[in-house]
Design a protein around this motif. Structure first.
Motif, PDB file in Angstrom:
ATOM      1  N   MET A   1       0.861  -1.202   0.000  1.00 14.41           N
ATOM      2  CA  MET A   1       0.000   0.000   0.000  1.00 14.41           C
ATOM      3  C   MET A   1       0.891   1.245   0.000  1.00 14.41           C
ATOM      4  SD  MET A   1      -2.938   1.104   2.757  1.00 14.41           S
ATOM      5  CE  MET A   1      -3.900  -0.369   2.374  1.00 14.41           C
ATOM      6  N   ASP A   2       0.490   2.245  -0.814  1.00 11.25           N
ATOM      7  CA  ASP A   2       1.257   3.480  -0.878  1.00 11.25           C
ATOM      8  C   ASP A   2       1.178   4.245   0.431  1.00 11.25           C
ATOM      9  OD1 ASP A   2       2.041   3.073  -3.450  1.00 11.25           O
ATOM     10  OD2 ASP A   2       0.425   4.238  -4.346  1.00 11.25           O
ATOM     11  N   LYS A   3       2.299   4.872   0.811  1.00  8.17           N
ATOM     12  CA  LYS A   3       2.317   5.736   1.976  1.00  8.17           C
ATOM     13  C   LYS A   3       1.535   7.015   1.667  1.00  8.17           C
ATOM     14  CE  LYS A   3       6.759   4.115   3.763  1.00  8.17           C
ATOM     15  NZ  LYS A   3       8.134   4.506   4.151  1.00  8.17           N
ATOM     16  N   PRO A   4       1.027   7.699   2.722  1.00 10.39           N
ATOM     17  CA  PRO A   4       0.266   8.937   2.506  1.00 10.39           C
ATOM     18  C   PRO A   4       1.018   9.963   1.659  1.00 10.39           C
ATOM     19  CG  PRO A   4       0.065   8.216   4.780  1.00 10.39           C
ATOM     20  CD  PRO A   4       1.066   7.305   4.132  1.00 10.39           C
ATOM     21  N   GLU A   5       2.362  10.062   1.847  1.00 12.32           N
ATOM     22  CA  GLU A   5       3.146  11.030   1.087  1.00 12.32           C
ATOM     23  C   GLU A   5       3.092  10.730  -0.399  1.00 12.32           C
ATOM     24  OE1 GLU A   5       4.249   9.287   3.634  1.00 12.32           O
ATOM     25  OE2 GLU A   5       4.667  10.732   5.222  1.00 12.32           O
ATOM     26  N   LYS A   6       3.183   9.416  -0.749  1.00 14.62           N
ATOM     27  CA  LYS A   6       3.144   9.031  -2.155  1.00 14.62           C
ATOM     28  C   LYS A   6       1.758   9.270  -2.757  1.00 14.62           C
ATOM     29  CE  LYS A   6       6.823   5.570  -2.293  1.00 14.62           C
ATOM     30  NZ  LYS A   6       7.176   4.167  -2.647  1.00 14.62           N
ATOM     31  N   ILE A   7       0.730   9.011  -1.961  1.00 12.71           N
ATOM     32  CA  ILE A   7      -0.635   9.232  -2.429  1.00 12.71           C
ATOM     33  C   ILE A   7      -0.835  10.716  -2.748  1.00 12.71           C
ATOM     34  CG2 ILE A   7      -3.071   9.214  -1.744  1.00 12.71           C
ATOM     35  CD1 ILE A   7      -2.447   6.700  -0.089  1.00 12.71           C
ATOM     36  N   MET A   8      -0.364  11.606  -1.859  1.00 14.39           N
ATOM     37  CA  MET A   8      -0.528  13.030  -2.086  1.00 14.39           C
ATOM     38  C   MET A   8       0.344  13.516  -3.225  1.00 14.39           C
ATOM     39  SD  MET A   8      -2.954  13.411  -0.188  1.00 14.39           S
ATOM     40  CE  MET A   8      -3.203  14.999  -0.954  1.00 14.39           C
ATOM     41  N   ASP A   9       1.511  12.905  -3.402  1.00 19.15           N
ATOM     42  CA  ASP A   9       2.369  13.254  -4.534  1.00 19.15           C
ATOM     43  C   ASP A   9       1.665  12.912  -5.845  1.00 19.15           C
ATOM     44  OD1 ASP A   9       4.887  14.176  -5.630  1.00 19.15           O
ATOM     45  OD2 ASP A   9       5.238  12.095  -6.199  1.00 19.15           O
ATOM     46  N   LYS A  10       0.998  11.762  -5.871  1.00 14.90           N
ATOM     47  CA  LYS A  10       0.236  11.364  -7.058  1.00 14.90           C
ATOM     48  C   LYS A  10      -0.913  12.341  -7.312  1.00 14.90           C
ATOM     49  CE  LYS A  10       1.093   6.345  -6.863  1.00 14.90           C
ATOM     50  NZ  LYS A  10       0.460   5.006  -6.637  1.00 14.90           N
ATOM     51  N   LEU A  11      -1.569  12.779  -6.221  1.00 15.35           N
ATOM     52  CA  LEU A  11      -2.684  13.708  -6.358  1.00 15.35           C
ATOM     53  C   LEU A  11      -2.194  15.049  -6.905  1.00 15.35           C
ATOM     54  CD1 LEU A  11      -5.646  14.451  -5.948  1.00 15.35           C
ATOM     55  CD2 LEU A  11      -5.101  15.035  -3.579  1.00 15.35           C
ATOM     56  N   GLU A  12      -1.071  15.516  -6.380  1.00 23.04           N
ATOM     57  CA  GLU A  12      -0.524  16.784  -6.882  1.00 23.04           C
ATOM     58  C   GLU A  12      -0.177  16.680  -8.361  1.00 23.04           C
ATOM     59  OE1 GLU A  12       2.107  19.728  -4.612  1.00 23.04           O
ATOM     60  OE2 GLU A  12       3.562  18.652  -5.876  1.00 23.04           O
ATOM     61  N   LYS A  13       0.433  15.577  -8.764  1.00 25.39           N
ATOM     62  CA  LYS A  13       0.771  15.379 -10.174  1.00 25.39           C
ATOM     63  C   LYS A  13      -0.488  15.317 -11.032  1.00 25.39           C
ATOM     64  CE  LYS A  13       5.204  13.009  -9.513  1.00 25.39           C
ATOM     65  NZ  LYS A  13       5.947  11.730  -9.628  1.00 25.39           N
ATOM     66  N   LYS A  14      -1.516  14.670 -10.500  1.00 23.14           N
ATOM     67  CA  LYS A  14      -2.793  14.575 -11.221  1.00 23.14           C
ATOM     68  C   LYS A  14      -3.386  15.964 -11.449  1.00 23.14           C
ATOM     69  CE  LYS A  14      -7.556  12.878 -10.590  1.00 23.14           C
ATOM     70  NZ  LYS A  14      -8.462  12.157  -9.658  1.00 23.14           N
ATOM     71  N   ILE A  15      -3.387  16.780 -10.399  1.00 17.46           N
ATOM     72  CA  ILE A  15      -3.963  18.122 -10.512  1.00 17.46           C
ATOM     73  C   ILE A  15      -3.117  18.993 -11.444  1.00 17.46           C
ATOM     74  CG2 ILE A  15      -4.596  20.214  -9.268  1.00 17.46           C
ATOM     75  CD1 ILE A  15      -5.152  18.492  -6.814  1.00 17.46           C
ATOM     76  N   LEU A  16      -1.802  18.891 -11.327  1.00 16.95           N
ATOM     77  CA  LEU A  16      -0.920  19.663 -12.210  1.00 16.95           C
ATOM     78  C   LEU A  16      -1.130  19.261 -13.663  1.00 16.95           C
ATOM     79  CD1 LEU A  16       2.397  19.714 -10.147  1.00 16.95           C
ATOM     80  CD2 LEU A  16       0.870  21.648 -10.605  1.00 16.95           C
ATOM     81  N   TYR A  17      -1.368  17.968 -13.906  1.00 11.89           N
ATOM     82  CA  TYR A  17      -1.658  17.517 -15.270  1.00 11.89           C
ATOM     83  C   TYR A  17      -2.944  18.163 -15.789  1.00 11.89           C
ATOM     84  CZ  TYR A  17      -2.829  14.588 -19.245  1.00 11.89           C
ATOM     85  OH  TYR A  17      -3.168  14.150 -20.509  1.00 11.89           O
ATOM     86  N   LYS A  18      -3.958  18.238 -14.916  1.00 12.27           N
ATOM     87  CA  LYS A  18      -5.232  18.846 -15.299  1.00 12.27           C
ATOM     88  C   LYS A  18      -5.065  20.343 -15.596  1.00 12.27           C
ATOM     89  CE  LYS A  18      -7.973  15.255 -14.926  1.00 12.27           C
ATOM     90  NZ  LYS A  18      -8.704  14.715 -16.102  1.00 12.27           N
ATOM     91  N   ILE A  19      -4.218  21.013 -14.811  1.00 13.60           N
ATOM     92  CA  ILE A  19      -3.933  22.425 -15.076  1.00 13.60           C
ATOM     93  C   ILE A  19      -3.216  22.566 -16.416  1.00 13.60           C
ATOM     94  CG2 ILE A  19      -2.601  24.434 -14.309  1.00 13.60           C
ATOM     95  CD1 ILE A  19      -3.117  23.547 -11.428  1.00 13.60           C
ATOM     96  N   GLY A  20      -2.287  21.648 -16.679  1.00 11.84           N
ATOM     97  CA  GLY A  20      -1.586  21.660 -17.963  1.00 11.84           C
ATOM     98  C   GLY A  20      -2.528  21.421 -19.125  1.00 11.84           C
TER      99      GLY A  20
END
Length: 252
Positions: A1-20
């Protein structure tokens, strides 16, 4: 299972992709931009400011950021919390003290106080953008805001109308952008909570009526989403795929 830090890193990348994605579709950012972020202190504007700061370090072109807060004068709106956080984070910022609360009390518009307040703040933001030489003003409206506004206009006003991701303002000076157009509110909530932004809320008493209507739209979408998981994606796409020939009023 991913650690909370990795989960949030994925979320940030997801949102940045959407902004892009929004930038690719609507050309929101350009080299040399000086972008004013309207910081109300809510989860959306805090997330937008921070994400644009992260994006700034990743893209090839250069732009500047400035956070601007309009203090409406309502009691309990804790701009001191915002200022302390902005200083600590190292943002260029300005907090504009206003007498909007007195103007609203004088006009006594009742249920429309919230929209009237928004118009007053928007006008001040445009003036401040010119003063601080910002060529674009960024607002934190997300996908849910666009969809809910569309439904509110259809249900209560009788118009097919939402919000543009990029707007050339009537003054022929300011450009308004909404980089979170493809980002769902649930992702913003998770992101803001994980970042522990010092969120403060609007204290305007006239917001309850309009917010109750918006909550009605949220509830409706939540119910529909159970049967149609992609409904929000479909509705946001529909705002870029308008076939006016098949609407009433077309002469073709």
């Amino acid at each position: 299972m991913d650690k909370p830090e990795k989960i949030m890193d994925k979320l940030e990348k997801k949102i940045l992709y959407k902004i892009g994605e929004a930038n690719r579709n609507f050309n929101l950012f350009e080299d040399g931009d000086r972008i004013m972020v309207a910081l109300s202190g809510g989860k959306d504007s805090w997330s937008l400011l921070h994400l644009l700061g992260v994006l700034k370090r990743k893209v090839a072109f250069k732009y500047e950021l400035m956070a601007v807060t309009i203090d409406t004068g309502y009691e309990g709106y804790k701009t001191d919390i915002l200022e302390a956080a902005l200083k600590e984070m190292g943002y260029d910022y300005h907090i504009e003290k206003t007498c909007i609360v007195d103007i609203i009390k004088e006009k006594k518009r009742g249920k429309s106080d919230c929209s009237f307040c928004s118009r007053l703040k928007r006008g001040m933001l445009y003036d401040l953008a010119v003063k601080f030489k910002c060529n674009k003003v960024a607002l934190g409206h997300h996908m849910d805001d666009f969809i809910e506004t569309l439904l509110l206009n259809q249900f209560f006003i009788g118009k097919i109308k939402a919000m543009p991701a990029k707007l050339y303002c009537d003054d022929n000076i300011n450009i308004l952008i909404r980089p979170l157009v493809y980002v769902q509110e649930k992702d913003i909530i998770k992101y803001a909570e994980s970042m522990k932004f010092p969120v403060i809320e609007c204290k305007g008493p006239g917001c309850s009526g309009e917010e109750s209507k918006r909550f009605m739209m949220k509830k409706l979408l939540l119910e529909l989403e159970k049967e149609i998981p992609e409904i929000k994606s479909s509705l946001i796409k529909s705002l870029s795929r308008v076939e006016s020939r098949y609407l009433l009023g077309s002469e073709e």
